[in-house]
Design an enzyme around this catalytic site. Structure first.
Site, PDB file in Angstrom:
ATOM      1  N   CYS A 148       3.521   1.813   2.684  1.00  0.00           N
ATOM      2  CA  CYS A 148       4.769   1.068   2.484  1.00  0.00           C
ATOM      3  C   CYS A 148       5.758   1.919   1.686  1.00  0.00           C
ATOM      4  O   CYS A 148       6.959   1.960   1.984  1.00  0.00           O
ATOM      5  CB  CYS A 148       4.518  -0.237   1.725  1.00  0.00           C
ATOM      6  N   ASP A 166      10.194  25.218 -33.702  1.00  0.00           N
ATOM      7  CA  ASP A 166      11.255  25.672 -34.588  1.00  0.00           C
ATOM      8  C   ASP A 166      10.795  25.405 -36.022  1.00  0.00           C
ATOM      9  O   ASP A 166      10.095  24.424 -36.285  1.00  0.00           O
ATOM     10  CB  ASP A 166      12.529  24.890 -34.277  1.00  0.00           C
ATOM     11  N   CYS A 223       0.841  -1.192   0.000  1.00  0.00           N
ATOM     12  CA  CYS A 223       0.000   0.000   0.000  1.00  0.00           C
ATOM     13  C   CYS A 223       0.875   1.241   0.000  1.00  0.00           C
ATOM     14  O   CYS A 223       2.104   1.173   0.061  1.00  0.00           O
ATOM     15  CB  CYS A 223      -0.939   0.005   1.202  1.00  0.00           C
ATOM     16  N   ASP A 241      14.541  20.128 -33.294  1.00  0.00           N
ATOM     17  CA  ASP A 241      15.238  18.918 -33.735  1.00  0.00           C
ATOM     18  C   ASP A 241      16.743  19.068 -33.840  1.00  0.00           C
ATOM     19  O   ASP A 241      17.452  18.078 -34.000  1.00  0.00           O
ATOM     20  CB  ASP A 241      14.693  18.475 -35.103  1.00  0.00           C
TER      21      ASP A 241
END
Length: 755
Positions: A27, A444, A24, A643
């Site tokens: 934990c 761009d 859970c 890119d």
């Protein structure tokens, strides 16, 4: 460096640990606290859905494993590459089988207990049978035996994990189940064997509650295990794409070797229908390759000598010989798997609130159960002890925070996995949340909106001339020039298979154009001022020149033997999918901005054609970050798409940096999201997926928190004084199991997401 850049800067070395025993959200918090306490740890993130911890810093792995063990859980280092995924799949399958076995046994033992106790209350024939044949005391003995087998057989896992954590003062979900079932079972044992120690009228048994709670919680765990396996299927499918063997040319013949034995430079044979085993370059053969697994695009891609191929893609028609350029962990597919794993293991900012709440949630629930017990014992109607026990156990069981712990990571796992299948890779899970809030997408121009390579876009010949002879003559002369525009014209002629005439007397006139003789024919190429210098009137092409100018193109003219022959234009063409991508962004309610180094006229012409909202032109590479800051100040949260190498600073500075996957490695490394196909349509896909995933997370969190907030008071008996409604621990266990299954099922809906 801006805060955005700081957040994305590479941090300290990260160690990944596989954690076992977590059930859970509480934990997760305890494992994180244990790891953060280790000297040398700079940060730790634990994911319940992937059952992994990512630890930044210089602490040795041995110390990290010991810290996790000290917190009551087990940890180990993962295996390498595909072996890790296979080991994780085997472990999940083993857990699934064990739960199925325990659930089957628990259900078989619980059914007669439930039938005896509940049937005796509600079915007269069963009540008569128990009274006449078994007797009440014998039925209690039988229930004691069967329930004890359930609790200390299939249910032992809850005690084995929950009791030690309870004794450490760090209870978890297992502790709640152990406390609730032990309270019901222990009270029943006293009522069965020593009824005299209980107040008059309170000697009742709740064996069926203890047995059914264990069975229902096991059912919930079983359904969770099955659903978790489905949430990680995207990774499993990607791993399944990796070839195990390759056919390599050695000593003049093709031999099949293990994929680990392939080295860069090896010549690999790929037959039709086979999966390409490595990244490489085609050196022989022609074929079409299905690259949908990396791009999300269904159309096969033509491959000829010189073409690049990606390992894991499928060769369709012809045989290929490929020179390996990347093998093993360096292949694109391996990098994709790593990216998806990192994104799935990350935490979104929205998870911080969940972590703070759930860390204290279980102790608060135990406190609420104790308060419930005391209040009912002191103020409740007779038999007060019975009411106190039933309501306290119901509070313990219904409040297990499993759903809270699963709400965010399962949606991230499924969402990022679905993104990978669509060719959208989230390198950082946080980008999922940031993209949802994006208000403007800045792109761009060169290489993003456009192909990034000049090409001949227009060629219109004058009356009395034919296209191919004119193009051949112009290309022959331009072949002598070093200008990029000249190269685009030559490539156009080569693409049409034209034979170029012999050129003599080439000369370049600075600021005007070039001239030469092609097979004895004088060829002049240049701007309108060069034609005017030659005494040629360009008026016949006035309409075409105006149209080219509106499109942001600069026209050139060609003359053959002193006669005006053609008007042509070389430009960086717009990608075919760009207009549709921009329309889809507008449909999502976003503004689109273009950042370019082009002059204002050209930039605005492109923007008009595409419907772009904001134009920032004549920007030098180093000025892109400043342009982004200005856009962010005016419009709000911003994503930038680029890119090239010169886009890397802007990608890092944006709230979300999105790199075209066909771009440079540096741009991809600086980005948060990678569009593997190179298609701009990946941008609206990524944003739509982000919104769908965050909406899914919000639904899960609302369910988890609202469920607990609403039902804890009901379980405590708040409705009993006015409505006479009391929530049985059996129904509490069913509701708790349903809550976790609901969250997982809701997250799995993202697998069918369509942009």
């Amino acid at each position: 460096m801006s805060s955005e850049q700081t957040a994305k800067a590479p941090g300290a070395a990260a160690t990944t640990l596989l954690i076992e025993g977590m059930n859970c959200a509480s934990c997760v918090g305890r494992v994180e606290r244990a790891l953060m306490a280790v000297p040398g740890v700079a940060g730790a993130t634990v994911n319940l859905a992937t059952e992994q911890a990512s630890v930044q810093g210089s602490a040795p792995a041995k110390a990290l494993v010991a810290a996790v063990a000290g917190a009551g859980y087990s940890a180990r280092l993962p295996d390498a590459g595909a072996a890790q995924a296979e080991a994780a799949a085997e472990r999940r399958e083993g857990e699934y089988r064990a739960l199925k076995r325990d659930l089957t046994l628990a259900a078989a033992l619980t059914l007669p207990v439930f039938a005896i106790e509940m049937g005796g209350h509600f079915i007269p024939a069963v009540h008569q049978f128990i009274s006449d044949v078994l007797g009440r005391q014998m039925s209690w003995y039988l229930q004691f035996v069967l329930t004890s087998l359930v609790l200390f057989g299939p249910g032992l896992r809850f005690f084995r994990h929950g009791v030690p954590l309870l004794l450490r003062g760090a209870p978890d979900m297992n502790s709640l189940v152990a406390l609730g079932t032990m309270a019901a079972w222990g009270y029943s044992v006293v009522a069965t064997f020593w009824p005299g120690v209980l107040p008059p009228g309170t000697a009742n048994v709740y064996y069926e509650a203890a047995a059914v709670i264990v069975t229902l919680v096991l059912l919930g765990r079983f359904l969770e295990a099955r659903a978790k396996g489905r949430t990680s299927q995207a990774i499993q499918r990607l791993v399944g794409l990796q070839a195990r063997t390759a056919r390599v040319w050695r000593d003049g013949r093709a031999v099949e070797v293990a994929i680990d034995a392939v080295r860069p430079g090896d010549a690999v044979e790929v037959r039709p229908g086979e999966r390409i085993p490595v990244d490489g370059e085609v050196v022989e053969g022609n074929s079409y390759v299905d690259e949908s697994m990396i791009s999300g695009e269904p159309m096969p891609v033509a491959k000829t000598p010189g073409s690049e191929v990606v390992g894991g893609t499928v060769n369709q028609q012809g045989a290929l010989r490929v020179s390996a350029t990347a093998v093993g962990g360096e292949t694109v597919l391996s990098q994709i798997i790593r990216m998806v794993e990192q994104a799935q293991g990350s935490k979104l900012p929205i998870q911080a609130l969940v972590d703070k709440v759930t860390l204290w949630f279980v102790p608060a629930v135990i406190t609420a159960a104790l308060v419930t017990f005391v209040v009912w014992l002191v103020t409740g109607p007779a038999p007060a002890l019975t009411f106190a026990l039933v309501n306290a156990v119901a509070v313990l069981i219904i409040a297990c925070p499993c759903a809270m712990g699963l709400a965010t990571p399962t949606s991230i796992m499924v969402g990022t996995g679905r993104g990978a299948e669509m060719g959208v890779l989230f390198r950082r899970g946080e980008a999922l949340q940031a993209l949802k809030d994006t208000r403007v997408v800045a792109v761009d121009k060169t290489g993003t909106l456009t192909e990034g390579k000049p090409s001949l876009t227009d060629l219109v010949v004058a009356e009395g001339f034919a296209r191919q002879p004119v193009l051949a003559a112009v290309a022959a002369v331009e072949a002598r020039s070093e200008h990029p525009i000249a190269r685009a014209i030559v490539e156009a002629a080569e693409a049409e298979g034209l034979t170029l005439p012999t050129v003599t007397g080439f000369d370049s006139i600075t600021g005007f154009g070039v001239h030469a003789e092609a097979d004895g024919v004088r060829v002049d190429i240049g701007a309108d001022r060069y034609m005017a210098r030659l005494g040629l009137d360009v008026a016949p092409f006035a309409a075409t020149a105006a149209q080219l100018g509106d499109e942001g193109k600069s026209p050139l003219y060609a003359a053959l033997d002193g006669r005006l022959a053609a008007i042509l234009a070389v430009a960086d063409p717009i990608k075919a999918e760009t207009p549709q991508a921009i329309a889809e962004l507008h449909a999502l309610g976003l503004e689109v901005a273009m950042i370019t180094g082009d002059n204002q006229r050209t930039a605005r012409a492109v923007a008009r054609r595409l419907g772009i909202d904001v134009v920032v032109a004549e920007v030098l590479p180093e000025g892109k970050v400043a342009a982004l800051e200005s856009l962010r100040a005016e419009h709000g949260s911003l994503a930038f798409v680029g890119d090239g190498i010169n886009d890397a600073p802007a990608l890092a500075a944006a709230d979300v940096g999105m790199a075209i996957g066909t771009g440079t490695d540096i741009a991809i490394e600086a980005a948060d999201v990678v569009l593997m196909s190179g298609s701009l349509r990946g941008i609206p896909r990524a944003i739509a997926l982000s919104r769908a995933t965050l909406r899914n997370i919000q639904q899960n969190l609302f369910w988890a928190f609202a469920y607990n907030t609403a039902l804890i008071p009901v379980a405590a008996g708040a409705l009993y004084p006015t409505l006479g409604i009391q929530l049985s621990p059996v129904f509490a266990a069913g509701a708790m199991a349903f809550s976790s299954v609901f969250v997982l099922g809701n997250a799995l809906r993202l697998r069918s997401f369509r942009a």
